[in-house]
Design an enzyme around this catalytic site. Structure first.
Site, mmCIF file in Angstrom:
data_model
loop_
_atom_site.group_PDB
_atom_site.id
_atom_site.type_symbol
_atom_site.label_atom_id
_atom_site.label_comp_id
_atom_site.label_asym_id
_atom_site.label_seq_id
_atom_site.Cartn_x
_atom_site.Cartn_y
_atom_site.Cartn_z
ATOM 1 N N PRO A 195 -57.851 104.288 65.934
ATOM 2 C CA PRO A 195 -58.847 104.041 64.704
ATOM 3 C C PRO A 195 -60.107 103.292 64.814
ATOM 4 O O PRO A 195 -60.159 102.030 64.610
ATOM 5 C CB PRO A 195 -57.858 103.195 63.892
ATOM 6 C CG PRO A 195 -57.012 102.592 64.931
ATOM 7 C CD PRO A 195 -56.610 103.474 66.008
ATOM 8 N N CYS A 196 -60.893 103.685 65.693
ATOM 9 C CA CYS A 196 -62.382 103.351 65.750
ATOM 10 C C CYS A 196 -63.037 102.782 64.275
ATOM 11 O O CYS A 196 -63.865 101.836 64.293
ATOM 12 C CB CYS A 196 -63.363 104.034 66.486
ATOM 13 S SG CYS A 196 -63.595 105.773 65.807
ATOM 14 N N HIS A 197 -62.482 103.380 63.383
ATOM 15 C CA HIS A 197 -63.104 103.081 62.046
ATOM 16 C C HIS A 197 -62.525 101.742 61.526
ATOM 17 O O HIS A 197 -63.167 101.097 60.692
ATOM 18 C CB HIS A 197 -62.623 104.134 60.834
ATOM 19 C CG HIS A 197 -61.064 104.257 60.731
ATOM 20 N ND1 HIS A 197 -60.579 104.983 61.739
ATOM 21 C CD2 HIS A 197 -60.187 103.819 59.989
ATOM 22 C CE1 HIS A 197 -59.013 105.049 61.463
ATOM 23 N NE2 HIS A 197 -59.015 104.354 60.451
#
Length: 155
Positions: A139-141
């Site tokens: 989850p780079c978001h």
């Protein structure tokens, strides 16, 4: 989901556009947002990483199902294995730290840099997250700038 070219890749329509999912063996190798890009461009990136897609429709369907359930708000943790072939050691460390961020929480680029023992590497962390081959699953978001804004969002 419809298949194009290789049985190892499939497409999923999402609220943020179409994504191409690529699997190798029993693992997820790539999720690519194809909006504005050709399938050839996406496949070229796989070749650069040394990825050899394998035709496993069951794995492809399982990954697509998890993505669809996550986007619908029905899933918080992915069980899909990931294949990070062709990714540098530094990027692997950044992705591993990012994968540990719980659903509904965020971390800053600086916090990720600190957690991997590279406190001065904030910009390098951002670059590594930009190379994340499996966004959403890793989850780079959930990683934001120190001022609370999204790093990729226009200023």
């Amino acid at each position: 989901m419809t298949n194009h070219r290789s049985r190892a890749s499939g497409f999923l329509d999402t609220p943020v556009g179409q994504v191409m999912i690529t699997v190798t063996g029993a693992s997820l190798a790539a999720i690519d947002f194809v909006s504005g890009r050709s399938v050839g461009d996406v496949e070229e990136n796989l070749v650069r990483r040394g990825i050899e897609p394998s035709p496993d429709e069951l794995v492809l369907a399982a990954v697509a199902g998890e993505l669809a359930r996550y986007i619908a708000g029905e899933l918080r943790t992915f069980t899909s294995q990931t294949d990070l072939t062709g990714i540098s050691d530094f990027t692997r460390r950044v992705l591993a730290a990012t994968a540990e961020i719980p659903y509904g929480e965020t971390r800053t680029y600086g916090e990720i840099a600190q957690s991997i023992g590279s406190p001065g590497a904030t910009q390098a962390v951002g670059n590594a997250l930009g190379a994340n081959p499996v966004p959403i699953v890793i989850p780079c978001h959930r990683v934001i700038r120190g001022d609370g804004r999204r790093g990729w969002w226009p200023s």
